[in-house]
Structure formats: C-alpha cells, structure tokens
Write a protein that holds these residues in place. Sequence first.
Motif, PDB file in Angstrom:
ATOM      1  N   SER A  26      -2.757  15.330  13.667  1.00 48.22           N
ATOM      2  CA  SER A  26      -1.729  16.200  13.123  1.00 48.22           C
ATOM      3  C   SER A  26      -1.972  17.605  13.643  1.00 48.22           C
ATOM      4  N   ALA A  63      -0.118  20.309  13.382  1.00 48.20           N
ATOM      5  CA  ALA A  63       0.142  21.347  12.382  1.00 48.20           C
ATOM      6  C   ALA A  63      -1.027  21.477  11.409  1.00 48.20           C
ATOM      7  N   ARG A 111       4.984  24.289  10.365  1.00 46.01           N
ATOM      8  CA  ARG A 111       5.583  22.953  10.488  1.00 46.01           C
ATOM      9  C   ARG A 111       5.863  22.642  11.950  1.00 46.01           C
ATOM     10  N   SER A 112       5.843  21.365  12.257  1.00 50.66           N
ATOM     11  CA  SER A 112       6.199  20.903  13.596  1.00 50.66           C
ATOM     12  C   SER A 112       7.708  20.892  13.730  1.00 50.66           C
ATOM     13  N   ASP A 113       8.198  21.402  14.837  1.00 52.65           N
ATOM     14  CA  ASP A 113       9.640  21.352  15.067  1.00 52.65           C
ATOM     15  C   ASP A 113      10.026  19.939  15.447  1.00 52.65           C
ATOM     16  N   ALA A 146       8.114  17.241  20.751  1.00 53.16           N
ATOM     17  CA  ALA A 146       6.863  16.754  21.330  1.00 53.16           C
ATOM     18  C   ALA A 146       7.129  16.062  22.661  1.00 53.16           C
ATOM     19  N   GLN A 176       3.698  20.443  22.014  1.00 52.67           N
ATOM     20  CA  GLN A 176       4.385  20.393  20.720  1.00 52.67           C
ATOM     21  C   GLN A 176       4.688  21.822  20.310  1.00 52.67           C
ATOM     22  N   GLN A 177       5.856  22.038  19.775  1.00 50.65           N
ATOM     23  CA  GLN A 177       6.219  23.365  19.296  1.00 50.65           C
ATOM     24  C   GLN A 177       6.063  23.420  17.782  1.00 50.65           C
ATOM     25  N   LEU A 178       5.455  24.503  17.304  1.00 48.98           N
ATOM     26  CA  LEU A 178       5.289  24.728  15.878  1.00 48.98           C
ATOM     27  C   LEU A 178       6.019  25.990  15.472  1.00 48.98           C
TER      28      LEU A 178
END
Length: 130
Positions: free
Chosen positions: A2, A4, A35-37, A41, A55-57
């Motif tokens: 995870s 995030a 949070r993960s957008d 991913a 991954q963008q957060l």
Amino acid sequence: MSIASDVRAYLLDETELTTIFEDAFGLEQNAVMIRSDPSTANVIEYVDGSYTGTQQLSIYARNVNPATAQADLETVRAAVDKKEITLTGVGVLKVQAVSTVSFVNKEETGEFIYSTTVDVTFDGNNPIGV
C-alpha cells in the motif's frame, strides 16, 4: 503493498504532523489526508520477475485557518519531494511533487481544504531470486 500507507507512515516519522488519515478525513477539524488517485497506477513487469511502476497520490490538508492548511502541505512537499523511502515489498520508492498547493473547498463548518499531488515511482526487485 500500500503506497499510500507507506507514505503516510513516512510522513508521521519525518514531520511534526500528528494527524494524517488515509483515504478520508476523520472527525478532527485540523488534519492531513493522503489517498491514491483512481486509475493512475502504471506497472511494467519484466521476464526476470522485477517490475517498475508509478502511482499518483493526492494529499489534502483541512484546517479552520487556511494558512495553516497550506503550511501543512508545504511541510509534506518538503518531506517527500525527490526523496527515496522504503516501500513494503518493494526496494525503492521515489517521490516527486507534481503540483503546487491548491485551494479545493471551504466547508460549511468553516474548514478550508487544500491539496497537492505527488508522483511515486517504485522499483521491485526480482521476488523469486532468479
């Protein structure tokens, strides 16, 4: 794995911020949330079992004082921008801030919400050892 959760744990260790939620704000008026957008991913797997990905957060700060919310996000950006941190199950995690601190909303209860975005690049070692 995870991403995030690991970034949240890193921020709790590396900053003075004490209230950082994952995926949703709690009941506290003054807090940070990570949070993960969705659907961002990207993972490339190689024949040797290794992989790389991004991954963008999104990281949000909520506070009754807008300057404090902005300052909290600047603290987060300074703590993670261009850093390498450990990610559960993955060798290296590189984080880079990709947006400035931006106003999102003012709640009916008077809290201001601001946001910033970071890109996370991770490299996974070959898990089967071949």
